[in-house]
Design a protein around this motif. Structure first.
Motif, short mmCIF file in Angstrom:
data_model
loop_
_atom_site.label_atom_id
_atom_site.label_comp_id
_atom_site.label_asym_id
_atom_site.label_seq_id
_atom_site.Cartn_x
_atom_site.Cartn_y
_atom_site.Cartn_z
N GLU A 155 0.84 -1.21 0.00
CA GLU A 155 0.00 0.00 0.00
C GLU A 155 0.87 1.25 0.00
O GLU A 155 0.68 2.17 -0.79
CB GLU A 155 -0.92 0.00 1.23
CG GLU A 155 -1.85 1.20 1.27
CD GLU A 155 -2.53 1.40 2.64
OE1 GLU A 155 -2.05 0.79 3.62
OE2 GLU A 155 -3.50 2.18 2.69
N ASP A 156 1.89 1.29 0.88
CA ASP A 156 2.78 2.47 0.95
C ASP A 156 3.58 2.63 -0.34
O ASP A 156 3.79 3.75 -0.82
CB ASP A 156 3.71 2.36 2.17
CG ASP A 156 2.95 2.60 3.48
OD1 ASP A 156 3.52 2.26 4.54
OD2 ASP A 156 1.82 3.12 3.45
N ARG A 157 4.00 1.49 -0.93
CA ARG A 157 4.75 1.58 -2.20
C ARG A 157 3.84 2.14 -3.30
O ARG A 157 4.25 2.97 -4.11
CB ARG A 157 5.31 0.22 -2.60
CG ARG A 157 6.48 -0.22 -1.73
CD ARG A 157 7.32 -1.27 -2.45
NE ARG A 157 6.51 -2.45 -2.76
CZ ARG A 157 6.45 -3.51 -1.98
NH1 ARG A 157 7.15 -3.55 -0.86
NH2 ARG A 157 5.69 -4.55 -2.27
N ASP A 158 2.56 1.71 -3.28
CA ASP A 158 1.62 2.22 -4.31
C ASP A 158 1.42 3.72 -4.16
O ASP A 158 1.41 4.47 -5.14
CB ASP A 158 0.26 1.51 -4.18
CG ASP A 158 0.31 0.06 -4.66
OD1 ASP A 158 1.31 -0.30 -5.31
OD2 ASP A 158 -0.63 -0.69 -4.36
N ILE A 159 1.26 4.17 -2.91
CA ILE A 159 1.04 5.61 -2.66
C ILE A 159 2.24 6.42 -3.17
O ILE A 159 2.10 7.40 -3.89
CB ILE A 159 0.81 5.89 -1.15
CG1 ILE A 159 -0.51 5.28 -0.69
CG2 ILE A 159 0.82 7.40 -0.86
CD1 ILE A 159 -0.69 5.26 0.82
N LEU A 160 3.46 5.96 -2.82
CA LEU A 160 4.65 6.70 -3.22
C LEU A 160 4.80 6.71 -4.76
O LEU A 160 5.15 7.74 -5.34
CB LEU A 160 5.90 6.12 -2.55
CG LEU A 160 7.21 6.90 -2.74
CD1 LEU A 160 7.03 8.38 -2.43
CD2 LEU A 160 8.30 6.30 -1.86
N GLN A 161 4.47 5.61 -5.38
CA GLN A 161 4.54 5.56 -6.86
C GLN A 161 3.53 6.53 -7.46
O GLN A 161 3.84 7.27 -8.41
CB GLN A 161 4.28 4.14 -7.38
CG GLN A 161 4.46 4.02 -8.90
CD GLN A 161 5.86 4.42 -9.36
OE1 GLN A 161 6.85 3.88 -8.87
NE2 GLN A 161 5.95 5.40 -10.27
N LYS A 162 2.33 6.60 -6.89
CA LYS A 162 1.29 7.52 -7.40
C LYS A 162 1.72 8.98 -7.21
O LYS A 162 1.40 9.85 -8.02
CB LYS A 162 -0.04 7.27 -6.69
CG LYS A 162 -0.78 6.02 -7.18
CD LYS A 162 -2.16 5.90 -6.57
CE LYS A 162 -2.99 4.81 -7.25
NZ LYS A 162 -2.27 3.53 -7.34
#
Ligand SMILES: O=CN(O)C[C@@H](CC1CCCC1)C(=O)N1NCCC[C@H]1C(=O)Nc1ccccn1
Ligand code: NI
Length: 183
Positions: free
Chosen positions: A29-36
């Motif tokens: 989830e945190d990796r997705d947020i940072l990528q977004k």
């Protein structure tokens, strides 16, 4: 896809919180947020996409600006020699800095501030930042010039600091100091 409706504005309490360290290894989830967040910067700097989705161009974004009180930042900026600095970091930390200060000559703005706030924002001229990438790599980067200023603006957001908090009270020689009695 992050758009301007996801960017919270001054007055929202999250902008004044101290963001929490991201537990490593970072969750999906945190990796997705940072990528977004990084995708937003690319989109905001693409004239067609920015126009299509009404994005204000940004060279940096901090997670608290999208109401995520976690220590994550994305930076996408070129320095004066056209070197591109593209960093998405968990838990960024300024581990050392110059005594020398610098500032953007036209002052700073912020995607979370829908008004012009005049005044110079003092920043360290050179900094060393450590953090963890989306891939989980611990890195250390030495920065100067505009990239150094952008990183300082973003790391301030993680500590609930807005750029205008740093604008010196006017040292304008024609501004007569207000006698204490009137403060
Ligand atoms: O926290 C992150 N933000 O609030 C997005 C801000 C971050 C920058 C403000 C000053 C240093 C970091 C941002 O990118 N802007 N602020 C609003 C105006 C547009 C844009 C900007 O200053 N662009 C720019 C500046 C210099 C050179 C090229 N482009
Ligand atoms: Ni900002």
């Amino acid at each position: 896809m992050i758009t301007m409706k996801d960017v919270i504005k001054e007055g929202h309490p999250t902008l004044r919180k101290v963001a929490k360290e991201v537990t490593l290894p970072a969750s999906q989830e945190d990796r997705d947020i940072l990528q977004k967040m990084m995708d937003f910067l690319h989109n905001s700097q693409d004239p067609e996409i920015a126009e299509k989705f009404g994005l204000r161009p940004g060279v940096g974004l901090a997670a608290p600006q999208i109401n995520v009180a976690k220590r994550m930042i994305a930076v996408l900026v070129s320095d004066q020699n056209e070197n591109l600095y593209e960093y998405a970091l968990f838990n960024p930390k300024i581990v050392s800095h110059s005594v020398e200060m610098t500032q953007l000559e036209n002052g700073e703005g912020c995607l979370s501030v829908d008004r012009d706030v005049p005044g110079l924002v003092p920043r360290y001229a050179r900094i060393t930042v450590q953090g963890t990438t989306i891939e989980g790599e611990q890195i250390s980067i030495r920065l100067r010039g505009l990239p150094a200023i952008v990183f300082q603006h973003e790391i301030d957001h993680l500590n609930g600091v807005m750029f205008y908090d740093r604008i010196e009270e006017s040292k304008d020689p024609f501004m007569k100091p207000v006698p204490d009695a009137f403060r």
